[in-house]
Design an enzyme around this catalytic site. Sequence first.
Site, PDB file in Angstrom:
ATOM      1  N   CYS A 182       0.820  -1.021  -0.196  1.00 13.83           N
ATOM      2  CA  CYS A 182      -0.072  -0.101  -0.069  1.00 13.83           C
ATOM      3  C   CYS A 182       0.830   0.987  -0.001  1.00 13.83           C
ATOM      4  CB  CYS A 182      -0.839  -0.053   1.233  1.00 13.83           C
ATOM      5  SG  CYS A 182      -1.603   1.500   1.811  1.00 13.83           S
ATOM      6  N   CYS A 185       0.330   4.092   2.668  1.00 13.32           N
ATOM      7  CA  CYS A 185       0.787   2.978   4.152  1.00 13.32           C
ATOM      8  C   CYS A 185       2.191   3.287   4.159  1.00 13.32           C
ATOM      9  CB  CYS A 185       0.561   1.713   4.179  1.00 13.32           C
ATOM     10  SG  CYS A 185      -1.347   1.305   4.201  1.00 13.32           S
TER      11      CYS A 185
END
Length: 148
Positions: free
Chosen positions: A71, A74
């Site tokens: 991600c 993230c």
Amino acid sequence: MNAVTPLVLSCPHCASMNRVPRERLAQAPRCGRCHETLFTGAPFALAAPTFDAHASRSELPLLVDFWAPWCGPCVSMAPAFAAAAKALEPHLRLAKVDTEAEPALAARFDIRSIPTLVLFAGGREVARQSGAVGMQQIVQWARANLRP
Ligand code: ZN
């Protein structure tokens, strides 16, 4: 909560419980069992076997970053979260749950998008927010939600 009662808090290394007088929290206390420092100034990786020790049994509020290595947002938020750990300890502990490695935890907390921050206090979830945010926002959001 008062200044005399020791705080029961979990060790980020071995997950055992430690009783630490509140006035000693900022003095780099060490774990009575593994002798590692109880506050490292950085988030630690949290997995299912010890999740409840840190989120429920420990009296220290816990801020969890649910994330995954694939991600992008993230990964780009990781330095901000690490900096927030430095700013918020020892009043709060910060941990990361890799939702790919820990799908049961992601399901248990119904994580629908990442990154998602979930704040636990007194053994229950008190706030959550999704989407990448900066260090100041993390710190302000956590403090605002812990205010009695
Ligand atoms: Zn320990």
